[in-house]
Design an enzyme around this catalytic site. Structure first.
Site, short mmCIF file in Angstrom:
data_model
loop_
_atom_site.label_atom_id
_atom_site.label_comp_id
_atom_site.label_asym_id
_atom_site.label_seq_id
_atom_site.Cartn_x
_atom_site.Cartn_y
_atom_site.Cartn_z
N THR A 34 84.97 15.55 11.24
CA THR A 34 84.60 14.33 10.44
C THR A 34 85.89 13.90 10.09
OG1 THR A 34 84.59 15.75 8.61
CG2 THR A 34 82.55 15.79 9.64
N PHE A 65 86.96 19.53 8.50
CA PHE A 65 86.73 18.66 7.40
C PHE A 65 88.02 18.01 6.81
CE2 PHE A 65 83.14 21.55 6.88
CZ PHE A 65 81.94 20.55 7.04
N VAL A 91 90.83 22.62 8.20
CA VAL A 91 91.16 21.74 7.33
C VAL A 91 91.87 20.47 7.82
CG1 VAL A 91 92.23 21.15 5.07
CG2 VAL A 91 91.00 23.42 5.51
N LYS A 92 91.47 19.30 7.97
CA LYS A 92 92.21 18.45 8.41
C LYS A 92 93.38 17.75 7.47
CE LYS A 92 90.20 15.35 11.06
NZ LYS A 92 89.12 14.39 11.65
N ILE A 93 94.60 17.68 7.66
CA ILE A 93 95.74 17.24 7.07
C ILE A 93 96.26 16.08 7.87
CG2 ILE A 93 97.78 17.87 5.85
CD1 ILE A 93 95.44 19.59 4.51
#
Length: 238
Positions: A34, A65, A91-93
């Site tokens: 997402t 996310f 976790v998207k960074i």
């Protein structure tokens, strides 16, 4: 060529829960991603509620996310909260913030703490190398190169993806993801490059049933579609 012949895994990219359920039920999709733009498009009003519902509906599959913050202190807090939602959460960074400041130090810190990171908005081999250099040994992470957006600039993404796949596999700490897929053929390109994952939106996933149809049959289907629209118009040239 069939999808079953490929090594690359298809992840569904979106923020519509119903589409995510359909994607999981298809048996073809092996994970989900997402991002804020997709959440805005889907009309998501509460981040945590959406994330928890998504995790409940696609339980067991990996899902990424993205943080919302633009300063690294906020990103870190958000990353820890997002990661706590489930064992299958990445976790998207973003590789930089909006000022162009590198997120690599934050990625290093999060990885060291055992958080599964998805380094996103990556476009260059240097960025790939910078991320791989700081990931915790024997950890599981994702590097997302926006191949489609790279192609939008007139640059062939294939050489970048091929080299990035080699680097990721040598590191052993990250899977390479082909992001911003534009068409079904990108899935076959991603596989040929050695990418581990490709993200596909619902419209692309809906076209997967076209794989294997002959050019002749597709030509006939196209003409039949034109004819259907001609009848719907209700008027003639003559």
């Amino acid at each position: 060529m069939k999808l079953s012949d490929l090594n690359v895994q298809i992840y569904a990219d979106g923020a519509v829960i119903d589409d995510m359920i359909k994607a999981k039920d298809s048996g073809v999709v092996k994970g989900f991603t997402t991002n804020p733009s997709l959440m805005k498009k889907a009309g998501v009003k509460d981040y945590v509620s959406f994330a928890k519902e998504a995790l409940a509906k696609v339980t067991g599959l990996p899902i990424s996310f993205e943080v919302f913050g633009d300063d690294f202190e906020t990103m870190e807090k958000e990353a820890k909260k997002i990661s706590s939602l489930g064992e299958n959460v990445f976790v998207k960074i973003p590789i930089t913030n909006t000022k162009g400041e590198s997120s690599v130090p934050l990625i290093k810190k999060l990885s060291a703490e055992g958080i599964k990171v998805n380094a996103t908005a990556v476009f260059t081999i240097k960025q790939v190398k910078d991320v791989l250099a700081v990931l915790k040994p024997n950890s599981t992470n994702i590097v997302s190169i926006f191949a489609g957006r790279l192609a939008d600039t007139g640059i062939d993404p294939i050489p970048t993806m091929t080299e990035a796949a080699k680097l990721c596999h040598e590191s052993g700490n990250a899977m390479l993801l082909w992001a911003s897929c534009r068409e079904v053929y990108n899935i076959f390109e991603a596989d040929k490059c050695g990418a581990d994952i490709i993200t596909c939106t619902a419209p692309v996933i809906a076209k997967l049933n076209l794989i294997g149809i002959s050019p002749e049959e597709r030509s006939l289907q196209t003409v039949q579609g034109f004819n259907k629209d001609v009848k719907a118009l209700g008027f003639s040239i003559l």
